[in-house]
Design an enzyme around this catalytic site. Sequence first.
Site, PDB file in Angstrom:
ATOM      1  CD  GLU A 103      -1.193  -2.372   1.747  1.00 50.44           C
ATOM      2  OE1 GLU A 103      -0.213  -2.382   2.531  1.00 50.44           O
ATOM      3  OE2 GLU A 103      -1.628  -3.392   1.196  1.00 50.44           O
ATOM      4  CG  ASN A 126       5.239  -5.378   6.898  1.00 50.28           C
ATOM      5  OD1 ASN A 126       5.036  -6.528   6.505  1.00 50.28           O
ATOM      6  ND2 ASN A 126       4.485  -4.349   6.570  1.00 50.28           N
TER       7      ASN A 126
END
Length: 270
Positions: free
Chosen positions: A191, A233
């Site tokens: 993203e 992450n």
Amino acid sequence: MTSPDQTSTPYDDARAAAERLAELTGVAQHDIALVLGSGWLPAVDALGEATAEIATTDLPGFHAAGVVGHSGRIRSIRSGEANLLVFLSRTHYYEGKGVAAVVHPVRTAAAAGCRAIVLTNGCGGLKEGWHPGQAVLISDHINLTGTSPIVGANFVDLTDLYSPRLRGLCREIDPDLDEGVYVQFPGPHYETPAEVRMAGVLGGQLVGMSTTLEAIAAREAGMEVLGISLVTNLAAGLSGEPLNHEEVLEAGKAAASRMGGLLSQVVAKV
Ligand code: 8IG
């Protein structure tokens, strides 16, 4: 891959794959399916001894694996009284092979007798305080792929898609397990920071590229669904660092023994 004939449905294809699976593994019926996502592969050894291991491509309807860290193999594991059907890889939506290919393992697991499926993934985390290597239960999802694995007027109910019973069992094992809403983006790019903020505004805390289509197909097939994300992450823009796939695999290695312990205790209770 073996190309199914023109008149066969995805459900026929799954039945054919399940029959071949039983022949090749010598296991007539499987009980619980697990799909291992990014970072979860090192956890598989904690589940028990392999009864058999085959390549996905030994079964009709499967494609070769497309991602480093996804091995393209299926392992049958005897765990206590249960036969586990473990997919060491998945086909992702972004591979462009179609939605039916994405959910073929799920339908094969249902045809093989599985009454529950554990869908795991590696993903980005949005919630303050979460750290890479942390497991989070999926409480619900937002499917941003714009598609469904179901074809035709079958209006499958997705209330409580992610089994409250199975989530409760997980929290008995580890009371510290947090929950979050998983947002599936199509990928394969990560993203933008703006899209991560959008996911948060929509009510999401986990961002990834898998799981929701599989969960829908599993519900359609009548299986109980457990979803567990490994936050590998912090979602883009939240850490100040760019994202990379190696970081995902590293987080998996570091978390492997904990994830293996969690999975083996969960399947013992399912
Ligand atoms: I691992 O941050 C993994 N997979 N969409 N975003 C999306 N998919 C992911 C991410 C992430 N991390």
